[in-house]
Design a protein around this motif. Structure first.
Motif, PDB file in Angstrom:
ATOM      1  N   ASP A  28       0.817  -1.219   0.000  1.00 48.93           N
ATOM      2  CA  ASP A  28       0.000   0.000   0.000  1.00 48.93           C
ATOM      3  C   ASP A  28       0.853   1.272   0.000  1.00 48.93           C
ATOM      4  O   ASP A  28       0.334   2.380   0.084  1.00 48.93           O
ATOM      5  N   VAL A  31      -6.281  12.135  -7.176  1.00 42.54           N
ATOM      6  CA  VAL A  31      -6.989  10.881  -6.872  1.00 42.54           C
ATOM      7  C   VAL A  31      -8.397  10.941  -7.476  1.00 42.54           C
ATOM      8  O   VAL A  31      -8.866   9.976  -8.091  1.00 42.54           O
ATOM      9  N   ASP A  80      -8.586   9.947 -10.928  1.00 47.83           N
ATOM     10  CA  ASP A  80      -8.126   8.566 -11.183  1.00 47.83           C
ATOM     11  C   ASP A  80      -6.642   8.461 -11.505  1.00 47.83           C
ATOM     12  O   ASP A  80      -6.210   7.542 -12.194  1.00 47.83           O
ATOM     13  N   THR A 107      -2.972   7.689 -10.013  1.00 50.17           N
ATOM     14  CA  THR A 107      -2.499   6.919  -8.868  1.00 50.17           C
ATOM     15  C   THR A 107      -1.469   7.725  -8.068  1.00 50.17           C
ATOM     16  O   THR A 107      -0.393   8.061  -8.585  1.00 50.17           O
ATOM     17  N   GLY A 166      -2.136   7.073  -1.602  1.00 52.99           N
ATOM     18  CA  GLY A 166      -3.434   7.742  -1.724  1.00 52.99           C
ATOM     19  C   GLY A 166      -3.466   9.157  -1.188  1.00 52.99           C
ATOM     20  O   GLY A 166      -4.525   9.785  -1.154  1.00 52.99           O
ATOM     21  N   VAL A 213       3.321  10.531  -7.776  1.00 56.25           N
ATOM     22  CA  VAL A 213       2.359   9.938  -8.711  1.00 56.25           C
ATOM     23  C   VAL A 213       3.010   8.711  -9.350  1.00 56.25           C
ATOM     24  O   VAL A 213       4.152   8.778  -9.808  1.00 56.25           O
ATOM     25  N   ASP A 214       2.271   7.605  -9.355  1.00 59.48           N
ATOM     26  CA  ASP A 214       2.735   6.397 -10.045  1.00 59.48           C
ATOM     27  C   ASP A 214       2.127   6.424 -11.448  1.00 59.48           C
ATOM     28  O   ASP A 214       0.896   6.356 -11.603  1.00 59.48           O
ATOM     29  N   PRO A 220       0.073   2.948 -14.284  1.00 60.28           N
ATOM     30  CA  PRO A 220      -1.264   2.654 -14.815  1.00 60.28           C
ATOM     31  C   PRO A 220      -1.592   3.450 -16.083  1.00 60.28           C
ATOM     32  O   PRO A 220      -2.439   3.047 -16.875  1.00 60.28           O
TER      33      PRO A 220
END
Ligand code: DSN
Length: 419
Positions: free
Chosen positions: A150, A301, A304, A306, A310, A319-320, A323
């Motif tokens: 997480d 977030v 949408d 990532t 969070g 930021v990842d 995705p």
């Protein structure tokens, strides 16, 4: 041209032009690099005084050079203010940077080959905490802890590694971990294994000063930090401790251990930063930094995007981009064309190299310094999301161009450094 009166624009037009262009870049864009800020006019004055000419080594009252009475006054002011601001029993304001401060702590407490436990670089740690190419990684036996799935710090893993390897030094803190760290849990582990506990609070020192973040000073043996992130001051480092008895060891580690003469104009500017950080205005600023970072994270977030963990408890978020199928290098390039400067950053288990990365680190310290609030940071979050979405749709350049225009409109209402 007279050495003492000629202006830079006449003496060196090329350097002058580059400096002017940099000021314009800062004025006309939005700075989201988490390690940057906008210093006060007073700080710029302290940096640009003839104190830059003075050479001293050693400490106030024990210098190796004459004519040091005003240098001593400046350094004592900086030390006293740092101690007061952070409630510390000891402060050293000489480190030229956070990395130099960390290096001095290594010199004070460990020997080459000793085991040191720190956060892995890919989990948000810092180069100077034992990354392989850094001196700390080459000279010490580095064992590391990371984050859970997480994204939150893996305290159990950290404790298990400490018990299995008996490090002499444990480091908490990093440069891309967005959450508050439970210093007490580190303290328990450090005491169990007999390690010195170092907390590197560079990325939230301003929030600690304003009491809007947990305070590591009473818990850690040693705390290192920088003055130039959300402390909103000059580029440089410092060391604190609640243990006055460590003063001699830490002072000799800084000088003559890892540094020679003191950059006195920077020390003067550190004194200014500490004084500024004692004001109600600064405390409001620091609360704003936190509120704004949270607003930025929440907006992303909602769109949408990532965001690791969070959200954030600090001035920074990561930021990842995996995705979205984007890299940090590509995203930061397009954002820069949109007037939003950010840095590419590794994420845990990043498949990309450090020059490419799959992450983007964003921070609220500089934007808040120019007066942005939650509304502006919500808008910035929407712009970042617009640009990232446009990149995935193959419409990056028109989106960047549109956002650039809107950024310029916003910043014109929040001017910096009037001519
Ligand atoms: N520690 C580096 C960073 O976090 O950006 C420089 O301050």
């Amino acid at each position: 041209m007279d050495h003492f009166t000629a202006r830079l624009a006449d003496v060196d037009p090329e350097v002058y032009a580059a400096l002017e262009a940099e000021t314009a870049r800062q004025r006309n864009g939005i700075e989201l690099i988490a390690s940057e800020n906008l210093v006060s006019r007073a700080t710029l004055e302290a940096l640009g005084s003839p104190m830059v000419n003075k050479t001293v080594e050693g400490y106030p009252g024990g210098r190796y050079y004459g004519g040091a009475e005003h240098a001593d006054r400046i350094e004592l002011l900086a030390v006293e203010r740092a101690m007061e601001l952070f409630g510390a029993a000891y402060a050293n304001v000489q480190p030229h940077s956070g990395s130099q401060a960390n290096l001095a702590v290594f010199l004070a407490f460990v020997k080459p080959g000793d085991t040191v436990l720190s956060m892995d670089l890919s989990a948000g740690g810092h180069l100077s905490h034992g990354a392989a190419p850094n001196l700390s990684g080459k000279w010490f036996d580095i064992v590391s802890y990371g984050v859970n799935a997480d994204g939150f710090l893996d305290y159990e893993g950290m404790a298990a590694t400490a018990r299995a390897t008996s490090p002499k030094l444990i480091i908490a803190g990093g440069s891309a971990y967005p959450r508050a760290i439970d210093f007490e849990r580190f303290r328990v582990v450090a005491d169990d294994v007999g390690a010195i506990l170092l907390v590197d609070m560079a990325h939230w020192a301003g929030l600690v000063a304003a009491r809007v973040h947990p305070d590591p000073v009473p818990v850690a043996d040693v705390v290192t930090a920088t003055t130039y992130k959300n402390l909103r001051g000059v580029r440089g480092g410092f060391i604190l401790s609640h243990r006055a008895e460590l003063a001699r060891k830490l002072n000799s580690a800084v000088f003559p251990g890892v540094q020679g003469s003191v950059i006195l104009n920077a020390v003067a500017a550190k004194a200014v930063a500490f004084r500024e950080a004692m004001t109600p205005e600064f405390r409001a600023y620091a609360r704003g930094v936190l509120d704004n970072a949270r607003a930025l994270a929440a907006t992303l977030v909602d769109r949408d995007i990532t965001v690791l963990t969070g959200g954030t408890d600090t001035p920074l978020l990561v930021v990842d981009l995996r995705p979205l199928g984007l890299t940090g290098a590509a995203a930061s390039d397009v954002l820069e064309r949109a007037g939003l400067t950010a840095n590419k950053n590794g994420v845990p288990d990043d498949p990309e190299s450090p020059r490419v990365t799959s992450g983007l680190r964003l921070g609220s310290s500089a934007g808040t310094a120019r007066g942005f609030g939650v509304d502006e940071f919500t808008q910035i979050g929407d712009w970042v999301a617009d640009v990232l979405e446009a990149m995935t749709a193959g419409t990056a350049e028109p989106a960047a161009s549109r956002v650039r225009g809107e950024v310029e409109t916003m910043v014109s209402a929040f001017p910096i450094y009037p001519a």
